[in-house]
Design a protein around this motif. Structure first.
Motif, PDB file in Angstrom:
ATOM      1  N   GLU A 160      40.187  42.135  34.426  1.00 19.33           N
ATOM      2  CA  GLU A 160      39.055  41.246  33.925  1.00 19.33           C
ATOM      3  C   GLU A 160      37.829  41.145  34.623  1.00 19.33           C
ATOM      4  OE1 GLU A 160      41.030  37.500  32.539  1.00 19.33           O
ATOM      5  OE2 GLU A 160      42.422  38.890  31.087  1.00 19.33           O
ATOM      6  N   LEU A 161      36.569  40.928  33.701  1.00 17.43           N
ATOM      7  CA  LEU A 161      35.219  40.575  34.446  1.00 17.43           C
ATOM      8  C   LEU A 161      35.283  39.323  35.024  1.00 17.43           C
ATOM      9  CD1 LEU A 161      33.043  42.191  31.759  1.00 17.43           C
ATOM     10  CD2 LEU A 161      33.749  43.185  33.672  1.00 17.43           C
ATOM     11  N   ASP A 162      35.996  38.447  34.458  1.00 20.36           N
ATOM     12  CA  ASP A 162      35.778  36.998  35.203  1.00 20.36           C
ATOM     13  C   ASP A 162      36.729  36.944  36.598  1.00 20.36           C
ATOM     14  OD1 ASP A 162      34.596  36.035  32.740  1.00 20.36           O
ATOM     15  OD2 ASP A 162      36.467  35.197  31.953  1.00 20.36           O
ATOM     16  N   TYR A 163      37.637  37.739  36.569  1.00 18.58           N
ATOM     17  CA  TYR A 163      38.422  37.609  37.823  1.00 18.58           C
ATOM     18  C   TYR A 163      37.536  38.614  38.816  1.00 18.58           C
ATOM     19  CZ  TYR A 163      41.977  39.472  41.132  1.00 18.58           C
ATOM     20  OH  TYR A 163      42.443  39.547  42.311  1.00 18.58           O
ATOM     21  N   LEU A 164      36.862  39.728  38.523  1.00 13.82           N
ATOM     22  CA  LEU A 164      36.094  40.497  39.441  1.00 13.82           C
ATOM     23  C   LEU A 164      34.711  39.554  39.827  1.00 13.82           C
ATOM     24  CD1 LEU A 164      35.913  44.021  37.727  1.00 13.82           C
ATOM     25  CD2 LEU A 164      37.434  43.215  39.936  1.00 13.82           C
ATOM     26  N   THR A 165      34.391  38.468  39.041  1.00 11.95           N
ATOM     27  CA  THR A 165      33.100  37.915  39.292  1.00 11.95           C
ATOM     28  C   THR A 165      33.425  36.726  40.399  1.00 11.95           C
ATOM     29  OG1 THR A 165      32.190  38.253  37.189  1.00 11.95           O
ATOM     30  CG2 THR A 165      31.563  36.290  38.249  1.00 11.95           C
ATOM     31  N   GLU A 166      34.799  35.999  40.132  1.00 13.63           N
ATOM     32  CA  GLU A 166      35.341  35.047  40.800  1.00 13.63           C
ATOM     33  C   GLU A 166      35.823  35.616  42.588  1.00 13.63           C
ATOM     34  OE1 GLU A 166      38.500  32.851  39.304  1.00 13.63           O
ATOM     35  OE2 GLU A 166      37.398  32.406  37.656  1.00 13.63           O
ATOM     36  N   THR A 167      36.534  36.734  42.300  1.00 16.07           N
ATOM     37  CA  THR A 167      37.201  37.191  43.347  1.00 16.07           C
ATOM     38  C   THR A 167      36.059  37.944  44.522  1.00 16.07           C
ATOM     39  OG1 THR A 167      38.959  37.444  42.165  1.00 16.07           O
ATOM     40  CG2 THR A 167      39.094  38.627  44.535  1.00 16.07           C
ATOM     41  N   TYR A 168      35.207  38.643  43.825  1.00 17.94           N
ATOM     42  CA  TYR A 168      34.209  39.676  44.544  1.00 17.94           C
ATOM     43  C   TYR A 168      32.715  39.420  44.390  1.00 17.94           C
ATOM     44  CZ  TYR A 168      38.587  42.346  44.864  1.00 17.94           C
ATOM     45  OH  TYR A 168      39.888  42.752  45.335  1.00 17.94           O
ATOM     46  N   ASN A 169      32.732  38.263  43.650  1.00 16.38           N
ATOM     47  CA  ASN A 169      31.038  37.976  43.422  1.00 16.38           C
ATOM     48  C   ASN A 169      30.344  38.992  42.829  1.00 16.38           C
ATOM     49  OD1 ASN A 169      31.491  35.418  44.706  1.00 16.38           O
ATOM     50  ND2 ASN A 169      31.323  36.344  46.633  1.00 16.38           N
ATOM     51  N   LEU A 170      30.909  39.693  41.824  1.00 18.67           N
ATOM     52  CA  LEU A 170      30.230  40.684  41.278  1.00 18.67           C
ATOM     53  C   LEU A 170      29.547  40.157  39.680  1.00 18.67           C
ATOM     54  CD1 LEU A 170      32.530  43.836  41.752  1.00 18.67           C
ATOM     55  CD2 LEU A 170      30.468  43.454  42.646  1.00 18.67           C
ATOM     56  N   GLU A 171      28.358  40.129  39.282  1.00 18.91           N
ATOM     57  CA  GLU A 171      27.964  39.477  38.254  1.00 18.91           C
ATOM     58  C   GLU A 171      27.844  40.613  37.129  1.00 18.91           C
ATOM     59  OE1 GLU A 171      24.492  37.602  39.232  1.00 18.91           O
ATOM     60  OE2 GLU A 171      25.432  36.140  40.679  1.00 18.91           O
ATOM     61  N   PHE A 172      28.372  40.163  36.073  1.00 19.10           N
ATOM     62  CA  PHE A 172      28.193  41.209  34.910  1.00 19.10           C
ATOM     63  C   PHE A 172      27.358  40.481  33.610  1.00 19.10           C
ATOM     64  CE2 PHE A 172      32.011  42.499  37.039  1.00 19.10           C
ATOM     65  CZ  PHE A 172      31.487  44.033  37.416  1.00 19.10           C
ATOM     66  N   PRO A 173      26.564  41.037  32.937  1.00 19.74           N
ATOM     67  CA  PRO A 173      26.005  40.230  31.856  1.00 19.74           C
ATOM     68  C   PRO A 173      27.028  40.034  30.796  1.00 19.74           C
ATOM     69  CG  PRO A 173      25.436  42.809  31.852  1.00 19.74           C
ATOM     70  CD  PRO A 173      26.044  42.417  33.031  1.00 19.74           C
ATOM     71  N   GLU A 174      26.568  38.918  30.093  1.00 14.47           N
ATOM     72  CA  GLU A 174      27.552  38.444  29.133  1.00 14.47           C
ATOM     73  C   GLU A 174      27.784  39.744  28.128  1.00 14.47           C
ATOM     74  OE1 GLU A 174      26.378  35.164  26.940  1.00 14.47           O
ATOM     75  OE2 GLU A 174      26.368  33.859  28.890  1.00 14.47           O
ATOM     76  N   ASN A 175      29.096  39.938  27.662  1.00 18.58           N
ATOM     77  CA  ASN A 175      29.247  41.199  26.914  1.00 18.58           C
ATOM     78  C   ASN A 175      30.576  40.763  25.958  1.00 18.58           C
ATOM     79  OD1 ASN A 175      30.944  44.068  26.494  1.00 18.58           O
ATOM     80  ND2 ASN A 175      28.884  44.370  27.330  1.00 18.58           N
ATOM     81  N   GLU A 176      30.716  41.591  24.935  1.00 19.57           N
ATOM     82  CA  GLU A 176      32.061  41.128  24.220  1.00 19.57           C
ATOM     83  C   GLU A 176      33.366  41.536  24.827  1.00 19.57           C
ATOM     84  OE1 GLU A 176      31.439  43.128  20.473  1.00 19.57           O
ATOM     85  OE2 GLU A 176      29.965  41.864  19.700  1.00 19.57           O
ATOM     86  N   SER A 177      33.123  42.527  26.022  1.00 21.21           N
ATOM     87  CA  SER A 177      34.589  43.022  26.647  1.00 21.21           C
ATOM     88  C   SER A 177      34.917  42.283  27.696  1.00 21.21           C
ATOM     89  CB  SER A 177      34.066  44.353  27.497  1.00 21.21           C
ATOM     90  OG  SER A 177      33.502  45.390  26.634  1.00 21.21           O
ATOM     91  N   GLU A 178      36.252  42.104  27.796  1.00 26.24           N
ATOM     92  CA  GLU A 178      36.839  41.240  28.779  1.00 26.24           C
ATOM     93  C   GLU A 178      37.296  41.947  29.996  1.00 26.24           C
ATOM     94  OE1 GLU A 178      40.386  39.589  26.949  1.00 26.24           O
ATOM     95  OE2 GLU A 178      38.962  38.403  25.426  1.00 26.24           O
ATOM     96  N   THR A 179      37.543  43.252  29.877  1.00 26.21           N
ATOM     97  CA  THR A 179      37.798  44.111  30.983  1.00 26.21           C
ATOM     98  C   THR A 179      36.718  44.944  31.540  1.00 26.21           C
ATOM     99  OG1 THR A 179      38.621  45.805  29.631  1.00 26.21           O
ATOM    100  CG2 THR A 179      40.333  44.252  30.081  1.00 26.21           C
ATOM    101  N   LEU A 180      37.014  45.594  32.825  1.00 26.06           N
ATOM    102  CA  LEU A 180      35.949  46.431  33.268  1.00 26.06           C
ATOM    103  C   LEU A 180      35.814  47.589  32.364  1.00 26.06           C
ATOM    104  CD1 LEU A 180      34.049  47.079  35.672  1.00 26.06           C
ATOM    105  CD2 LEU A 180      36.012  47.916  37.006  1.00 26.06           C
ATOM    106  N   SER A 181      36.967  48.188  32.088  1.00 25.26           N
ATOM    107  CA  SER A 181      37.047  49.384  31.125  1.00 25.26           C
ATOM    108  C   SER A 181      36.232  49.132  29.915  1.00 25.26           C
ATOM    109  CB  SER A 181      38.375  49.995  30.770  1.00 25.26           C
ATOM    110  OG  SER A 181      38.620  50.864  30.006  1.00 25.26           O
ATOM    111  N   GLY A 182      36.559  47.992  29.098  1.00 26.33           N
ATOM    112  CA  GLY A 182      35.797  47.891  28.095  1.00 26.33           C
ATOM    113  C   GLY A 182      34.254  47.477  28.288  1.00 26.33           C
TER     114      GLY A 182
END
Length: 416
Positions: A352-374
């Protein structure tokens, strides 16, 4: 003058009948039988009528042929009578040629090409609309048709020793595929209608066992010479209900042991060994399901073209091709997350994008997707191919592994 009007009216009426019989035959041949049966189940009059007509399709085609030829003969007589007053040609052959050309052109365009094209384009609607009229002619012409059919069958039987056997017509794959496509178009606005399972089932005959088997490197097996304690331990470790038994090496599988048989307190593995079916990896999934059902088995040993073990396959593996991945209480989902360097990572696409943001400080723009694949698929607007390199915002993605519906593994590099 009155006689002329009657001739014109008669020609128009016969042309309409010619067009009707030519069109209704095409519509009947192209009609979707599954749709007709569903209309019958719903109690619709057209579905009830058409279902009865489709019980003997050759009869209905014969009725159309009889009606078409009667109308065509009457049309020819009326046209010939009409042309007597229009063309005064002394040469009989010239008159025959002119009469034939005009009447043929008229009947081909107005009575054949246009009606057939129209009825074929709207076969289900037209056959349903004209079902009562088709039934009317069916009932009227059936006795005449039966005389012709009996005469023809007698000739085939006694002169040519050919016997006609009319089998029961079944729904074809085309019927189901057409019905599915039609339903998709009609129910596109209804998100609750999920037709993916039916579509997967239709594709099942095209799926080979090699596409869904458990490969030989992942087979859990025990040597026949091992003790009952060893197989007890294997069952506890793997949480499987069946363990394969081999002798010498994995290319010589003898059978399998079911965990329930261990309650019999056997003295050796051989005493509870069950036979296993052998199937080639080129067999399709539909034939395998039929084999499992016929033999009341749920596991098979898959061999390659050289007779070696390609893998094993179970009923669950085949059903997953229809229903998707089937998980039980012992299945665990392991996600890969590995940091290669300061700004390089390998991640499972389902993280999940939220998990990657919290764990690795990777920032993704707001998106309808929940996962990295999506996220990657939405931004790329298609499912990428393996080894494809994609740059989105400040990230470079190397696609490592892709399935039919998602990205399984991806390498990320943060661009400076």
């Amino acid at each position: 003058m009155t006689e002329l009007y009657f001739l014109f009216a008669g020609i128009i009426i016969t042309l309409l009948f010619i067009a009707f019989f030519a069109g209704i035959e095409i519509a009947f041949v192209n009609a979707n039988r599954l749709t007709v049966e569903l209309k019958k189940k719903q109690g619709k009059k057209s579905g009830i009528i058409l279902s009865r007509l489709m019980e003997h399709p050759s009869r209905f085609i014969g009725i159309c042929l009889v009606g078409f030829n009667i109308a065509l003969v009457v049309y020819g007589l009326l046209v010939s009578e009409l042309f007597k007053g229009f063309f005064h040609i002394q040469n009989p052959y010239g008159k025959l040629f002119l009469d034939t050309s005009i009447s043929w052109l008229l009947v081909v365009i107005a009575g054949e090409f246009l009606p057939k094209a129209f009825f074929r384009a709207r076969s289900d609607n037209m056959i349903s609309f004209f079902a009562p009229l088709a039934s009317f002619f069916y009932n009227r012409f059936l006795p005449l048709l039966q005389v012709f059919v009996s005469f023809s069958e007698s000739i085939l039987k006694y002169l040519f020793n050919v016997r006609i056997k009319e089998g029961e017509d079944q729904f074809s794959m085309v019927d189901v595929e057409y019905f599915l496509q039609q339903s998709k178009e009609q129910d596109e606005s209804n998100p609750d209608v999920n037709k993916e399972l039916l579509q997967n089932a239709l594709l099942l005959p095209n799926i080979k066992i090699r596409q869904c088997l458990v490969p030989r490197t992942e087979i859990e097996a025990v040597e026949i010479s091992n003790s009952i304690a060893d197989i007890h331990k294997k069952f506890e470790e793997t949480k499987l209900s069946k363990i394969l038994i081999y002798e010498g090496n994995i290319d010589n599988i003898l059978g399998y042991v079911h965990q329930l048989d261990l309650f019999k307190k056997p003295e050796s593995i051989r005493s509870v060994l069950l036979p296993i079916s052998v199937v080639p990896e080129s067999m399709n999934a539909t034939d395998l399901i039929n084999k499992f059902t016929r033999e009341r088995k749920s596991i098979a040993w898959v061999i390659d073209e050289f007779g070696g073990t390609a893998g094993i396959i179970t009923m669950e593996d085949v059903l997953e091709e229809i229903f998707g991945e089937i998980k039980d209480e012992y299945d665990t989902e392991e996600f890969v997350e590995k940091q290669l360097a300061e700004n390089e990572y390998i991640f499972s696409g389902r993280l999940e994008l939220d998990y990657l943001t919290e764990t690795y400080n990777l920032e993704f723009p707001e998106n309808e997707s929940e996962t990295l694949s999506g996220y990657i698929i939405n931004e790329h607007e298609t499912i990428p191919k393996p080894k494809e390199r994609i740059i989105i915002d400040r990230y470079e993605f190397d696609i490592l592994n892709v399935s039919d519906t998602r990205i399984e593994m991806v390498k990320i590099k943060v661009l400076k």
